[in-house]
Scaffold this active site. Structure first.
Site: not given
Length: 256
Positions: A100-102
């Site tokens: 998720h995200s990074m």
């Protein structure tokens, strides 16, 4: 052992793997990578929604939770090298990746590293709330911002309670990890190379200003395998409010 190998081996000791519900005979393991500043506890409740055949394995990076005080990574390639060394024989068994995200960037670069080294490919790659890696990044280089501006950037992304952001003592402890994680994101330069051949599912919130549906759809160009886009109500941290719906998508994708 060369100096480079020693560096990777040392880094590998700083990468943990948390199994909230160990399943020694699991048909498949879902290796999960958290967002900037997040720890393995983000995925602590996931086993309740993944079913009896999928074991959730959450990557615990240095600098947070039980590894608080350890120096965090600031470069994605060093990070994924350490993850590979840490996971060891787990990679010889069926597994999928979720980030998720990074964490989506880390999961992607990890899958590319495994392909380059002719290791077993993931059964599926789930990339959540991050634009495709070849796209120019619209956000500023947050890891270089002064502390007050970095806190404002975290506030803009959402997902962090205001009472946490307003706690100066707590933020002094948290900011070094956030700054390092943003450096992982900001410092990434996409290098064209062989495409993945595993299925890829891009996931995101319909109202997420960090990762638009168009930016998520662009992940399609990074695999020769099947691609799906799934959107949920909410913003950058849609996965908190829609955990069960998200895990249903993960479960169905892996069953398929």
């Amino acid at each position: 052992m060369t100096a480079g190998a020693e560096a990777v081996a040392g880094a590998a000791r700083e990468v943990g793997l948390i199994r909230p519900r160990p399943l020694p005979g699991a048909a498949l393991r879902l290796v999960c990578f958290p967002y900037a500043g997040g720890g393995a506890s983000v995925f602590a409740s996931w086993p309740a929604g993944t079913g009896p055949d999928i074991e959730v394995c959450a990557v615990q990076l240095p600098g947070r939770e039980a590894r608080f005080g350890q120096r965090p990574f600031q470069d994605v390639r060093t990070l994924v090298s350490a993850v590979e060394a840490s996971l060891g024989e787990l990679l010889d068994e069926p597994f999928a990746l979720f980030g998720h995200s990074m964490g989506a960037l880390v999961a992607f670069e990890f899958a590319r590293r495994l392909a380059a080294r002719r290791r077993r490919a993931p059964a599926h790659l789930f990339v959540s709330a991050r634009p495709a890696p070849h796209l120019p990044r619209p956000w500023p280089r947050a890891h270089l911002l002064p502390d007050d501006q970095l806190i404002d950037r975290v506030r803009q992304i959402g997902g962090t309670p205001e009472q946490v952001l307003a706690d100066a003592r707590l933020m002094r402890l948290v900011l070094p990890v956030l700054r390092a994680d943003f450096a992982v994101n900001d410092g990434h330069v996409h290098r064209p190379g062989p495409l993945l051949d595993c299925p890829v599912t891009a996931l995101g919130g319909r109202d997420d200003p960090e990762a638009s549906p168009r930016a998520l759809t662009a992940w399609q160009r990074h695999t020769t395998g099947p691609f799906r886009l799934r959107l949920f109500d909410g913003g950058h941290f849609y996965l908190r409010e829609h955990r069960d719906e998200l895990l249903r998508v993960v479960r169905e994708s892996l069953a398929g």
